[in-house]
Design an enzyme around this catalytic site. Structure first.
Site, mmCIF file in Angstrom:
data_model
loop_
_atom_site.group_PDB
_atom_site.id
_atom_site.type_symbol
_atom_site.label_atom_id
_atom_site.label_comp_id
_atom_site.label_asym_id
_atom_site.label_seq_id
_atom_site.Cartn_x
_atom_site.Cartn_y
_atom_site.Cartn_z
ATOM 1 N N PHE A 58 10.397 -3.382 -9.653
ATOM 2 C CA PHE A 58 11.511 -2.485 -9.887
ATOM 3 C C PHE A 58 12.511 -3.001 -11.125
ATOM 4 C CE2 PHE A 58 15.613 -0.766 -8.783
ATOM 5 C CZ PHE A 58 15.284 0.637 -8.599
ATOM 6 N N GLU A 59 12.417 -4.468 -11.293
ATOM 7 C CA GLU A 59 13.225 -5.256 -12.269
ATOM 8 C C GLU A 59 12.563 -5.079 -13.566
ATOM 9 O OE1 GLU A 59 13.099 -6.366 -8.920
ATOM 10 O OE2 GLU A 59 14.932 -5.481 -8.701
ATOM 11 N N ALA A 81 2.421 -6.187 -9.666
ATOM 12 C CA ALA A 81 1.652 -5.528 -8.689
ATOM 13 C C ALA A 81 2.371 -5.056 -7.603
ATOM 14 C CB ALA A 81 0.686 -6.698 -8.202
ATOM 15 N N VAL A 82 2.243 -3.596 -7.312
ATOM 16 C CA VAL A 82 2.610 -2.904 -6.259
ATOM 17 C C VAL A 82 1.424 -2.371 -5.347
ATOM 18 C CG1 VAL A 82 4.539 -1.069 -5.593
ATOM 19 C CG2 VAL A 82 4.496 -2.135 -7.900
ATOM 20 N N ILE A 83 1.658 -2.759 -4.240
ATOM 21 C CA ILE A 83 0.673 -2.786 -3.212
ATOM 22 C C ILE A 83 0.940 -1.762 -2.156
ATOM 23 C CG2 ILE A 83 -1.228 -3.705 -1.736
ATOM 24 C CD1 ILE A 83 -0.612 -6.202 -3.487
ATOM 25 N N SER A 86 1.204 -2.703 1.893
ATOM 26 C CA SER A 86 2.435 -3.428 2.460
ATOM 27 C C SER A 86 3.555 -2.947 1.955
ATOM 28 C CB SER A 86 2.204 -4.957 2.135
ATOM 29 O OG SER A 86 1.858 -5.153 0.818
ATOM 30 N N THR A 87 3.617 -1.915 1.455
ATOM 31 C CA THR A 87 5.024 -1.435 0.800
ATOM 32 C C THR A 87 5.105 0.048 1.327
ATOM 33 O OG1 THR A 87 4.216 -2.595 -1.230
ATOM 34 C CG2 THR A 87 6.058 -1.212 -1.321
ATOM 35 N N HIS A 89 7.836 1.713 0.764
ATOM 36 C CA HIS A 89 8.444 2.537 -0.391
ATOM 37 C C HIS A 89 7.730 2.289 -1.516
ATOM 38 C CE1 HIS A 89 9.865 -1.382 -0.296
ATOM 39 N NE2 HIS A 89 10.453 -1.560 -1.273
ATOM 40 N N ARG A 128 -8.771 -6.303 -9.422
ATOM 41 C CA ARG A 128 -8.256 -5.996 -10.936
ATOM 42 C C ARG A 128 -7.573 -7.162 -11.636
ATOM 43 N NH1 ARG A 128 -8.662 -1.590 -7.883
ATOM 44 N NH2 ARG A 128 -8.762 0.388 -8.592
HETATM 45 N N1 INI Z 1 7.922 -5.275 -5.642
HETATM 46 C C1 INI Z 1 6.678 -5.568 -6.269
HETATM 47 O O1 INI Z 1 6.701 -5.818 -7.443
HETATM 48 N N2 INI Z 1 5.570 -5.152 -5.510
HETATM 49 C C2 INI Z 1 5.607 -4.680 -4.286
HETATM 50 O O2 INI Z 1 4.685 -4.463 -3.808
HETATM 51 C C3 INI Z 1 6.873 -4.465 -3.623
HETATM 52 N N3 INI Z 1 7.207 -4.056 -2.349
HETATM 53 O O3 INI Z 1 6.118 -4.268 -1.346
HETATM 54 O O4 INI Z 1 8.407 -3.639 -1.905
HETATM 55 C C4 INI Z 1 8.017 -4.813 -4.473
HETATM 56 N N4 INI Z 1 9.357 -4.901 -3.908
HETATM 57 C C5 INI Z 1 10.279 -5.567 -4.527
HETATM 58 C C6 INI Z 1 11.036 -4.478 -5.644
HETATM 59 O O5 INI Z 1 10.421 -4.327 -6.884
HETATM 60 C C7 INI Z 1 12.439 -5.258 -6.106
HETATM 61 O O6 INI Z 1 12.151 -6.458 -6.533
HETATM 62 C C8 INI Z 1 13.394 -5.293 -4.752
HETATM 63 O O7 INI Z 1 13.631 -3.881 -4.252
HETATM 64 C C9 INI Z 1 14.931 -5.708 -5.417
HETATM 65 O O8 INI Z 1 15.385 -4.666 -6.324
#
Ligand code: INI
Length: 154
Positions: A58-59, A81-83, A86-87, A89, A128
């Site tokens: 997100f950042e 990596a957004v999985i 386990s996520t 959201h 990947r």
């Molecule tokens: N951030 C990721 O990069 N990958 C993920 O899978 C993930 N999950 O699982 O929630 C994730 N969450 C954190 C998010 O990117 C922010 O850092 C957080 O919400 C603070 O703004």
């Protein structure tokens, strides 16, 4: 006869910034390794890579936009990596990351490369990140080198 303009795959003389998320670090570190290896195998020097760590995907966009607007780099590469497994959201994080990276490129007019894995499972992410589906960090670096060279010609 038409004029065709292509970017070559050349790391020499390029400065790249890589934005790498700490979340799922066991994957993102492998992506970074793949990107750096690709750069060095195409004539680049490791000291011309700047790695910026952020908490999560997100950042990544805001950081990438700031780096791109500094005009210090030929391209900015985003690795994360957004999985889904386990996520809860997942959809929000993945969509914002993709949209934000595109916006960073458009607002800076510098190539900003999307090397953020969005997978259904940890297993797919591992595949990947240097196992049977290659290394998407390597692929992201290939795109960065091509776009940096292309932009020099446009
Ligand atoms: N951030 C990721 O990069 N990958 C993920 O899978 C993930 N999950 O699982 O929630 C994730 N969450 C954190 C998010 O990117 C922010 O850092 C957080 O919400 C603070 O703004």
């Amino acid at each position: 006869m038409y004029t065709e303009i292509n970017g070559n795959l050349q790391g020499k003389g390029r400065d790249f910034a890589l934005v790498v998320s700490r979340f799922n670090d066991f994957i993102t570190t492998r992506l970074l390794d793949g990107a750096a290896d690709c750069f060095c195998r195409h004539g680049g020097a490791a000291e011309n890579l700047t790695v910026v760590r952020v908490p999560g995907a997100f950042e990544i966009p805001l950081t990438a936009a700031k780096l791109a607007k500094s005009k210090k780099y030929n391209a900015v590469i985003c690795l994360g990596a957004v999985i889904r497994g386990s996520t809860p959201h997942f959809d929000y994080i993945a969509a914002e990351a993709a949209k934000g990276v595109a916006q960073a490129a458009m607002s800076s007019e510098i190539p900003v490369i999307f090397g953020i894995l969005t997978t259904d499972s940890i297993e797919q992410a591992v595949e990947r990140a240097g196992v049977k589906a290659g290394n998407k960090g390597w692929d992201a670096m290939m795109s960065a080198m091509e776009m940096a060279d292309l932009f020099e010609k446009l």
